[in-house]
Design a protein around this motif. Structure first.
Motif, short mmCIF file in Angstrom:
data_model
loop_
_atom_site.label_atom_id
_atom_site.label_comp_id
_atom_site.label_asym_id
_atom_site.label_seq_id
_atom_site.Cartn_x
_atom_site.Cartn_y
_atom_site.Cartn_z
N SER A 1 0.81 -1.22 0.00
CA SER A 1 0.00 0.00 0.00
C SER A 1 0.84 1.27 0.00
O SER A 1 0.44 2.28 -0.57
N LYS A 2 2.03 1.22 0.61
CA LYS A 2 2.91 2.40 0.62
C LYS A 2 3.88 2.40 -0.56
O LYS A 2 4.73 3.28 -0.65
N GLU A 3 3.74 1.39 -1.43
CA GLU A 3 4.56 1.28 -2.64
C GLU A 3 6.06 1.36 -2.34
O GLU A 3 6.82 2.02 -3.04
N LEU A 4 6.49 0.64 -1.31
CA LEU A 4 7.89 0.71 -0.90
C LEU A 4 8.84 0.01 -1.87
O LEU A 4 10.05 0.24 -1.84
N MET A 5 8.31 -0.83 -2.74
CA MET A 5 9.17 -1.52 -3.71
C MET A 5 9.19 -0.81 -5.05
O MET A 5 9.86 -1.24 -5.98
N ILE A 6 8.48 0.30 -5.15
CA ILE A 6 8.41 1.05 -6.41
C ILE A 6 9.54 2.08 -6.43
O ILE A 6 9.73 2.84 -5.49
N ASP A 7 10.28 2.12 -7.55
CA ASP A 7 11.31 3.13 -7.76
C ASP A 7 10.65 4.30 -8.48
O ASP A 7 10.45 4.27 -9.69
N LYS A 8 10.29 5.32 -7.72
CA LYS A 8 9.56 6.46 -8.29
C LYS A 8 10.37 7.19 -9.38
O LYS A 8 9.81 7.76 -10.29
N ASN A 9 11.69 7.13 -9.29
CA ASN A 9 12.55 7.78 -10.30
C ASN A 9 12.51 7.05 -11.63
O ASN A 9 12.82 7.64 -12.67
N SER B 1 5.05 1.87 -17.19
CA SER B 1 6.22 1.53 -16.37
C SER B 1 5.83 1.46 -14.89
O SER B 1 6.36 0.63 -14.15
N TYR B 2 4.90 2.30 -14.48
CA TYR B 2 4.40 2.27 -13.10
C TYR B 2 3.67 0.95 -12.83
O TYR B 2 3.94 0.27 -11.83
N LEU B 3 2.77 0.56 -13.73
CA LEU B 3 2.02 -0.68 -13.57
C LEU B 3 2.93 -1.90 -13.62
O LEU B 3 2.71 -2.88 -12.90
N LYS B 4 3.99 -1.82 -14.43
CA LYS B 4 4.96 -2.92 -14.49
C LYS B 4 5.68 -3.08 -13.16
O LYS B 4 5.86 -4.20 -12.67
N GLN B 5 6.06 -1.97 -12.54
CA GLN B 5 6.72 -2.04 -11.24
C GLN B 5 5.78 -2.60 -10.17
O GLN B 5 6.21 -3.37 -9.31
N ILE B 6 4.52 -2.23 -10.23
CA ILE B 6 3.55 -2.78 -9.28
C ILE B 6 3.43 -4.29 -9.46
O ILE B 6 3.46 -5.05 -8.49
N ALA B 7 3.30 -4.73 -10.70
CA ALA B 7 3.20 -6.17 -10.98
C ALA B 7 4.45 -6.91 -10.51
O ALA B 7 4.36 -7.98 -9.90
N ASP B 8 5.63 -6.32 -10.77
CA ASP B 8 6.89 -6.95 -10.35
C ASP B 8 6.98 -7.04 -8.83
O ASP B 8 7.39 -8.08 -8.29
N SER B 9 6.61 -5.97 -8.12
CA SER B 9 6.70 -5.99 -6.66
C SER B 9 5.70 -6.99 -6.08
O SER B 9 6.02 -7.71 -5.13
N ASN B 10 4.51 -7.07 -6.65
CA ASN B 10 3.52 -8.04 -6.19
C ASN B 10 4.03 -9.47 -6.41
O ASN B 10 3.83 -10.34 -5.56
N GLU B 11 4.68 -9.70 -7.53
CA GLU B 11 5.24 -11.02 -7.84
C GLU B 11 6.32 -11.41 -6.82
O GLU B 11 6.35 -12.55 -6.35
#
Length: 100
Positions: free
Chosen positions: A64-72, A79-89
């Motif tokens: 929920s806090k998107e701690l695995m997302i690299d905002k840069n 690219s945002y949705l890809k990072q979400i999918a990767d972190s969920n995986e």
């Protein structure tokens, strides 16, 4: 005076980890680049991101806090949705291996 014992890492997700805090709580940390104010050197350091009462709630906070997302690295919605999918995986794999 006794030295503080290093708490054990319960789950390591790469750039985010969950560590034991005490018998009732865990702590969430994220590996981030920090700049030394004195030497101006850049280094990686585990930074506190929050407490949780359980490992499963800590995993929910990480999502929920998107701690695995690299905002840069976010350049588009794709690219945002890809990072979400990767972190969920990564989190799902940790759960499947019985990391906790």
């Amino acid at each position: 005076m006794a030295e503080a014992k290093e708490k054990s890492v319960l789950i390591d997700l790469g750039i985010v980890r969950i560590k034991e805090y005490d018998s009732l709580n865990v702590v969430i940390e994220r590996l981030e680049e920090v700049v030394s104010p004195v030497t101006k050197e850049v280094s990686s350091k585990w930074r506190f991101k929050g407490y949780s009462d359980s490992i499963s709630n800590a995993l929910k906070q990480i999502i929920s806090k998107e701690l695995m997302i690299d905002k840069n690295a976010v350049k588009s919605i794709e690219s945002y949705l890809k990072q979400i999918a990767d972190s969920n995986e990564i989190i799902l794999k940790a759960i499947e291996r019985g990391a906790f």
